[in-house]
Design a protein around this motif. Structure first.
Motif, PDB file in Angstrom:
ATOM      1  N   ASP A   1       0.862  -1.187   0.000  1.00  0.00           N
ATOM      2  CA  ASP A   1       0.000   0.000   0.000  1.00  0.00           C
ATOM      3  C   ASP A   1       0.901   1.240   0.000  1.00  0.00           C
ATOM      4  O   ASP A   1       0.910   2.025   0.947  1.00  0.00           O
ATOM      5  CB  ASP A   1      -0.900  -0.020   1.238  1.00  0.00           C
ATOM      6  N   PRO A   2       1.691   1.426  -1.058  1.00  0.00           N
ATOM      7  CA  PRO A   2       2.740   2.460  -1.039  1.00  0.00           C
ATOM      8  C   PRO A   2       2.239   3.884  -0.897  1.00  0.00           C
ATOM      9  O   PRO A   2       2.993   4.763  -0.487  1.00  0.00           O
ATOM     10  CB  PRO A   2       3.448   2.262  -2.383  1.00  0.00           C
ATOM     11  N   ASP A   3       0.976   4.124  -1.211  1.00  0.00           N
ATOM     12  CA  ASP A   3       0.448   5.483  -1.123  1.00  0.00           C
ATOM     13  C   ASP A   3      -0.217   5.781   0.218  1.00  0.00           C
ATOM     14  O   ASP A   3      -0.772   6.872   0.405  1.00  0.00           O
ATOM     15  CB  ASP A   3      -0.554   5.725  -2.254  1.00  0.00           C
ATOM     16  N   TYR A   4      -0.174   4.829   1.149  1.00  0.00           N
ATOM     17  CA  TYR A   4      -0.779   5.078   2.460  1.00  0.00           C
ATOM     18  C   TYR A   4      -0.050   6.237   3.130  1.00  0.00           C
ATOM     19  O   TYR A   4       1.174   6.218   3.277  1.00  0.00           O
ATOM     20  CB  TYR A   4      -0.710   3.836   3.339  1.00  0.00           C
ATOM     21  N   PRO A   5      -0.785   7.284   3.567  1.00  0.00           N
ATOM     22  CA  PRO A   5      -0.121   8.487   4.091  1.00  0.00           C
ATOM     23  C   PRO A   5       0.365   8.317   5.531  1.00  0.00           C
ATOM     24  O   PRO A   5      -0.408   7.992   6.429  1.00  0.00           O
ATOM     25  CB  PRO A   5      -1.215   9.552   3.997  1.00  0.00           C
ATOM     26  N   VAL A   6       1.653   8.545   5.722  1.00  0.00           N
ATOM     27  CA  VAL A   6       2.276   8.506   7.048  1.00  0.00           C
ATOM     28  C   VAL A   6       2.839   9.901   7.318  1.00  0.00           C
ATOM     29  O   VAL A   6       3.679  10.393   6.559  1.00  0.00           O
ATOM     30  CB  VAL A   6       3.394   7.454   7.112  1.00  0.00           C
ATOM     31  N   ILE A   7       2.371  10.531   8.374  1.00  0.00           N
ATOM     32  CA  ILE A   7       2.718  11.925   8.673  1.00  0.00           C
ATOM     33  C   ILE A   7       3.342  12.004  10.058  1.00  0.00           C
ATOM     34  O   ILE A   7       2.720  11.587  11.041  1.00  0.00           O
ATOM     35  CB  ILE A   7       1.463  12.815   8.592  1.00  0.00           C
ATOM     36  N   VAL A   8       4.546  12.508  10.135  1.00  0.00           N
ATOM     37  CA  VAL A   8       5.190  12.691  11.433  1.00  0.00           C
ATOM     38  C   VAL A   8       4.495  13.822  12.176  1.00  0.00           C
ATOM     39  O   VAL A   8       4.279  14.906  11.635  1.00  0.00           O
ATOM     40  CB  VAL A   8       6.697  12.981  11.276  1.00  0.00           C
TER      41      VAL A   8
END
Length: 348
Positions: free
Chosen positions: A265-272
């Protein structure tokens, strides 16, 4: 017959030549080269009068790049937008609205940061200041998507209650932020670290109620994966404790979070989210491969908040570009960037 050594190669010419005539025969622009004969530089104004002799050693040099690659364009290559559920954003920097000396300063900093998303808490003391001014009067609701958060909540029940109130408020304002919530369920007021059990409970309930949940969590990769499985639209691991300014304390855990969350799922958004202290912290997060950074204190409590807003904006863009470009491998020994081909013959 003129016999010379030209750039380490033996060359023969049918008749004597001046330096200027040699350059013309070679098709070289005298303004773009330097000429040395027998280890002595021949100035350009002497080219027409300087006659070459049999056996001369001639070097003709020009400038080459200290490295290789095409020249940069005026704008960076196009990047895909950040997508979270139905939302699409060009900016990958999310900002908060707290701790500013005034609402006017906040407004200026949000504009300078280039953010398209800003977070607000649903509390009376955050909506109106001591002069009776409303936070909402200083937010450009046509440009900004408001991300309500459940800051200050220490249980799933309280967080869910705040999320419902925020949805009602933003729906009344006609802001698309009514669809989502930044979930915070804190464990204690000293560390402001998330309570993993309450965070997971609240995530499951809010997802069931149709919220798009962006969830603040620790940098625990296992919990991050569980939150995604519970339906979180974005998992937001902390770089370090909220407001601490310590930056990314455990980049390896962030890397593992990214690996787990983006698996198939490479487009799954991960935000610090949390702990950013300055522009370089933003860049580090983006270079790790995070999709965005959310910050507040780093701008609001900087000595010059407006300058810091610009700084983190550029750092976010630079970090993203660096990640997409791909860093070079780290090496133990040196690797010259200037080409060795065409190197002037050494005297030793």
């Amino acid at each position: 017959m003129l016999r010379i050594t030209l750039n380490a190669e033996q060359r023969h010419f049918p008749k004597p030549l001046t330096v200027a005539e040699l350059l013309r025969q070679l098709g070289k622009n005298p303004a773009q080269v330097a000429v040395e004969v027998n280890r002595c530089v021949v100035p350009r104004h002497e080219h027409e009068s300087y006659w070459l002799r049999d056996g001369d050693v001639v070097e003709i040099v020009t400038l080459v790049g200290g490295g290789s690659g095409a020249s940069a364009g005026e704008t960076p290559p196009e990047d895909r937008p950040l997508k979270i559920g139905p939302f699409t954003f060009r900016s990958r920097l999310f900002t908060g609205t707290g701790k500013y000396a005034s609402y006017e300063l906040m407004r200026q900093c949000l504009a300078a940061s280039g953010c398209e998303v800003t977070t607000v808490a649903v509390r009376r003391e955050r909506l109106f200041d001591k002069e009776g001014k409303s936070l909402l009067d200083y937010l450009n609701l046509e440009r900004l998507t408001i991300l309500p958060n459940t800051a200050g909540c220490y249980s799933a029940e309280d967080a869910i209650r705040h999320a419902r109130l925020a949805r009602e408020l933003l729906a009344n304002l006609g802001n698309p932020g009514a669809q989502w919530v930044k979930l915070e369920c804190l464990a204690d007021p000293k560390t402001l670290l998330p309570d993993p059990i309450e965070t997971l409970r609240a995530t499951e309930q809010l997802v069931a109620e149709g919220f798009l949940v962006l969830v603040y969590t620790s940098d625990d990769p296992v919990l991050a994966r569980r939150l995604k499985q519970a339906g979180a639209a974005s998992v937001m691991p902390a770089g370090s404790p909220i407001g601490s300014g310590q930056g990314i304390l455990n980049p390896n855990n962030i890397r593992i979070c990214l690996e787990y969350l983006k698996d198939n799922d490479p487009d799954y958004p991960v935000i610090v989210d949390a702990g950013v202290g300055t522009a370089s912290d933003v860049s580090v997060a983006m270079e790790l491969g995070c999709d965005g950074v959310l910050l507040n204190t780093a701008i609001a409590l900087a000595k010059d908040p407006l300058r810091m807003a610009w700084a983190v904006r550029y750092a976010c863009e630079a970090g993203r570009l660096a990640y997409l470009a791909g860093r070079i491998p780290k090496r133990l020994y040196a690797n010259a960037s200037s080409p060795t081909e065409g190197l002037i013959h050494s005297s030793r």
